[in-house]
Design an enzyme around this catalytic site. Sequence first.
Site, PDB file in Angstrom:
ATOM      1  N   LYS A  62       0.676  -1.256   0.228  1.00 34.41           N
ATOM      2  CA  LYS A  62      -0.075   0.040  -0.003  1.00 34.41           C
ATOM      3  C   LYS A  62       0.938   1.140   0.083  1.00 34.41           C
ATOM      4  O   LYS A  62       1.675   1.547   0.868  1.00 34.41           O
ATOM      5  CB  LYS A  62      -0.862   0.106   1.325  1.00 34.41           C
ATOM      6  CG  LYS A  62      -1.891   1.204   1.034  1.00 34.41           C
ATOM      7  CD  LYS A  62      -2.464   1.420   2.424  1.00 34.41           C
ATOM      8  CE  LYS A  62      -1.761   2.653   3.137  1.00 34.41           C
ATOM      9  NZ  LYS A  62      -1.876   4.037   2.167  1.00 34.41           N
TER      10      LYS A  62
ATOM     11  N   GLY B  42       6.767   4.781   8.664  1.00 34.80           N
ATOM     12  CA  GLY B  42       5.942   6.108   8.794  1.00 34.80           C
ATOM     13  C   GLY B  42       6.203   6.626  10.313  1.00 34.80           C
ATOM     14  O   GLY B  42       7.211   6.503  10.646  1.00 34.80           O
ATOM     15  N   SER B  43       5.216   7.238  10.633  1.00 36.04           N
ATOM     16  CA  SER B  43       5.201   7.998  12.105  1.00 36.04           C
ATOM     17  C   SER B  43       5.409   6.998  13.318  1.00 36.04           C
ATOM     18  O   SER B  43       4.595   5.746  13.027  1.00 36.04           O
ATOM     19  CB  SER B  43       4.214   8.772  12.074  1.00 36.04           C
ATOM     20  OG  SER B  43       2.935   8.317  12.330  1.00 36.04           O
ATOM     21  N   THR B  44       5.633   7.360  14.294  1.00 34.98           N
ATOM     22  CA  THR B  44       5.812   6.527  15.437  1.00 34.98           C
ATOM     23  C   THR B  44       4.226   6.229  16.025  1.00 34.98           C
ATOM     24  O   THR B  44       3.766   5.342  16.359  1.00 34.98           O
ATOM     25  CB  THR B  44       6.566   7.073  16.584  1.00 34.98           C
ATOM     26  OG1 THR B  44       7.947   7.019  16.136  1.00 34.98           O
ATOM     27  CG2 THR B  44       6.519   6.228  18.017  1.00 34.98           C
ATOM     28  N   GLU B  45       3.372   7.262  15.872  1.00 38.01           N
ATOM     29  CA  GLU B  45       1.862   7.241  16.533  1.00 38.01           C
ATOM     30  C   GLU B  45       1.193   6.321  15.501  1.00 38.01           C
ATOM     31  O   GLU B  45       0.481   5.251  16.060  1.00 38.01           O
ATOM     32  CB  GLU B  45       1.274   8.616  16.021  1.00 38.01           C
ATOM     33  CG  GLU B  45      -0.109   8.544  16.323  1.00 38.01           C
ATOM     34  CD  GLU B  45      -0.838   9.902  16.169  1.00 38.01           C
ATOM     35  OE1 GLU B  45      -2.047  10.136  16.414  1.00 38.01           O
ATOM     36  OE2 GLU B  45      -0.176  10.880  15.296  1.00 38.01           O
ATOM     37  N   VAL B  46       1.469   6.223  14.310  1.00 37.17           N
ATOM     38  CA  VAL B  46       0.661   5.151  13.623  1.00 37.17           C
ATOM     39  C   VAL B  46       1.312   3.768  13.531  1.00 37.17           C
ATOM     40  O   VAL B  46       0.725   2.778  13.622  1.00 37.17           O
ATOM     41  CB  VAL B  46       0.835   5.542  11.945  1.00 37.17           C
ATOM     42  CG1 VAL B  46       0.104   4.473  10.806  1.00 37.17           C
ATOM     43  CG2 VAL B  46       0.163   6.806  11.915  1.00 37.17           C
ATOM     44  N   GLY B  47       2.832   3.763  13.855  1.00 40.85           N
ATOM     45  CA  GLY B  47       3.644   2.488  14.172  1.00 40.85           C
ATOM     46  C   GLY B  47       2.820   1.735  15.396  1.00 40.85           C
ATOM     47  O   GLY B  47       2.661   0.488  15.230  1.00 40.85           O
TER      48      GLY B  47
ATOM     49  N   GLU C 251       9.695   0.886  11.013  1.00 43.47           N
ATOM     50  CA  GLU C 251      10.863   2.041  10.690  1.00 43.47           C
ATOM     51  C   GLU C 251      10.067   3.199  10.950  1.00 43.47           C
ATOM     52  O   GLU C 251       9.466   3.830  10.070  1.00 43.47           O
ATOM     53  CB  GLU C 251      11.673   1.942   9.299  1.00 43.47           C
ATOM     54  CG  GLU C 251      12.915   2.774   9.164  1.00 43.47           C
ATOM     55  CD  GLU C 251      12.517   4.117   8.913  1.00 43.47           C
ATOM     56  OE1 GLU C 251      12.525   5.125   9.534  1.00 43.47           O
ATOM     57  OE2 GLU C 251      12.509   4.142   7.424  1.00 43.47           O
TER      58      GLU C 251
ATOM     59  N   CYS D  34      13.068  10.938   8.169  1.00 44.13           N
ATOM     60  CA  CYS D  34      12.993  10.502   9.391  1.00 44.13           C
ATOM     61  C   CYS D  34      14.162  10.471  10.126  1.00 44.13           C
ATOM     62  O   CYS D  34      14.161  10.701  11.423  1.00 44.13           O
ATOM     63  CB  CYS D  34      12.423   9.032   9.444  1.00 44.13           C
ATOM     64  SG  CYS D  34      13.285   7.937   8.388  1.00 44.13           S
TER      65      CYS D  34
ATOM     66  N   GLU E 107       9.364  15.876  16.308  1.00 47.87           N
ATOM     67  CA  GLU E 107       9.666  15.471  14.931  1.00 47.87           C
ATOM     68  C   GLU E 107       8.937  16.201  14.233  1.00 47.87           C
ATOM     69  O   GLU E 107       7.597  16.561  14.249  1.00 47.87           O
ATOM     70  CB  GLU E 107       9.420  14.096  14.738  1.00 47.87           C
ATOM     71  CG  GLU E 107      10.071  13.998  13.263  1.00 47.87           C
ATOM     72  CD  GLU E 107       9.835  12.343  12.905  1.00 47.87           C
ATOM     73  OE1 GLU E 107      10.555  11.729  12.079  1.00 47.87           O
ATOM     74  OE2 GLU E 107       8.880  11.634  13.199  1.00 47.87           O
TER      75      GLU E 107
END
Length: 489
Positions: A180, A233-238, A256, A290, A386
């Site tokens: 995706k 992607g972002s840590t939040e979405v991770g 990552e 990143c 970030e």
Amino acid sequence: MVKVDVKYTKLFINNEWVDAVSKKTFPTINPQNENVITQVAEGDKADIDLAVAAAKKAFARYSAWRTMDASQRGLLLLKLADLIESQARYLAELETLDCGKPVRDAEEEVYYSVTVLRYYAGKADKILGNTIPADGEVLCFTLKEPVGVCGQIIPWNYPIPMLSWKIAPALAAGCTIVLKPAEQTPLTALAIAALIKEAGFPPGVVNVVPGYGPTAGAALTNHPDVDKIAFTGSTEVGRMVMAAASAVNIKRVTLELGGKSPLVVFNDADVEKAAQKAHAAAFANAGQCCCAGTRTYVQSGIYDQFVEKAAEIAAKRLVGDPFDDVQQGPQIDKDMYDRVLGYIQAGKEAGAKCVAGGDKMGDKGYYIKPTVFADVTDNMKIAREEIFGPVQSILKFDTFEEVIDRANDSNYGLGAGVITNDITTALSFAKQVRAGSIWVNTYEHTTSQTPFGGFKDSGIGRELGEDGINQYLEIKTVTVALPHQPQLL
């Protein structure tokens, strides 16, 4: 504005171009002028189900892909690399249209991505197990086998390199893929999907489903027939991806994620050269990186000189139409544009000294002036969070021990850099800073051979190098009982 032909806008499932089951589409926006480039098929759960089913069939025991010689997998990767290389300029222009990075940078990224594909092509027939001198009258050995169906979710900041980082090791290992792309930048992933088919990969081995994270992305991470998720992607979405990956089955996960990387400059550095390296570390890809070195720690003996030079370099940075000879294009979209401007305002309100930039640029497109803050302290928002934009924070330090503690005082640990002429200082820094990549007198030097990934909230697992392919392999231990051997006198 360069005219770029957009050839592919549908979903790529089982080597076929198809509309979304819902028939829905979504716009992809040109960040240079905020205009709609085209409408792209919007995949969601129904489409992910079809793509995963195709990937599962392609991974079946007696499929063309599973029975293919490992060396042949390598040859297919080499052919794909050649095809991408042959279309480097077109892919670069398509990338620039969709994400706004300077076209010369985009073209360099295409050639870099080709090296990743060729590196893993060479790995395909070199996946080796071990023989083990196990206790007892047994023969013991290990096999390394592909994990299975892999869901891969890539970001918008480096669409082609991130695609290569994901698909190359997975294909070399023998996995199948549902990928995706980011909804902001789906066009090059679809263009490369056409080349994957042209290269001769069997149907279902690679499927590309554009769509949004909460729909297509969530369906992929929750799917019971997906064996592994790889997400950048972002840590939040991770965190959400990690939770979803264990909701219905225990998927292997590679993450990552974000960073707030320190770059430390010691008194013995050449100020001019150090400022140039620090500038590149902070402002590459308009700061949308990143591992960007946005926390620039400078030792007190050269601090004032460094700030002056950093401001001068930033003021001269060429920002504009990415199809022209510039160093920086627009930010990716309105959300990120507003977010970065919000951080710049927060820096000013916190008392940091804005010595360059500090505002938007023009009235059309998502352009922001390269911004440098001096007199930044560790507790300021711009030093802790970030930003993902063209903002450099310069902080003063006195001693080695002090700066190590301050560099490590972060939830992130993706990258770090040091500029010094003292090898003892450099090696001590490399040993004591908690980050996945440490660069000495350079920054962001990442090649197909070098593992990349983070400590702490910057992620799990590694991409690239030997470690990259291991993320797509399972280890199977085989133990064989041997006939009883009479004891010799």
